[in-house]
Design a protein around this motif. Sequence first.
Motif, short mmCIF file in Angstrom:
data_model
loop_
_atom_site.label_atom_id
_atom_site.label_comp_id
_atom_site.label_asym_id
_atom_site.label_seq_id
_atom_site.Cartn_x
_atom_site.Cartn_y
_atom_site.Cartn_z
N ARG A 59 0.84 -1.20 0.00
CA ARG A 59 0.00 0.00 0.00
C ARG A 59 0.88 1.25 0.00
NH1 ARG A 59 -2.01 3.83 -0.56
NH2 ARG A 59 -3.94 4.75 0.21
N CYS B 23 2.50 2.29 -3.38
CA CYS B 23 1.61 2.64 -4.49
C CYS B 23 2.19 3.79 -5.30
CB CYS B 23 0.23 3.01 -3.97
SG CYS B 23 -0.91 3.46 -5.28
N CYS C 131 0.48 5.53 -7.76
CA CYS C 131 -0.50 6.41 -8.41
C CYS C 131 -0.14 7.86 -8.07
CB CYS C 131 -1.93 6.06 -8.01
SG CYS C 131 -2.45 6.73 -6.42
N CYS D 253 -0.67 9.03 -4.37
CA CYS D 253 0.25 8.47 -3.38
C CYS D 253 1.67 8.97 -3.59
CB CYS D 253 0.21 6.95 -3.42
SG CYS D 253 -1.36 6.28 -2.86
N HIS E 140 -8.57 2.05 -1.47
CA HIS E 140 -7.67 2.50 -2.52
C HIS E 140 -7.48 1.41 -3.57
CE1 HIS E 140 -4.94 5.52 -3.96
NE2 HIS E 140 -4.02 4.61 -4.20
#
Length: 97
Positions: A35, A38, A40, A43, A79
């Motif tokens: 997590r 990440c 993206c 993030c 998410h």
Amino acid sequence: MIFAPQKIHNAHLEQQLVICWRDGQEHRFSYGELRAACRCATCRAEQVRGHLVLRDADLKIKKINNLGQGLQFVFSDGHERGVYPWQYMYELGSRPL
Ligand SMILES: [Zn+2]
């Protein structure tokens, strides 16, 4: 393809994702580690600011989508925007802990 996985296993009890690669390596990732990694846009911005700190012991991966060139996870915190290409996963797993 060098970074193609042979087997992907979601180890719910250990809260880990296990990937066995074609070269025989086995990598284990905690859900929190994935997590936090990440990539993206949201993030990444948080990572740059040092804000993305996750200490949710109950974080789970609800769903794993195999995109062919990588994985996309649906995390229990809602998410699901991150895509993790194989090479990125391999590098993550090769990192010293
Ligand atoms: Zn993200």
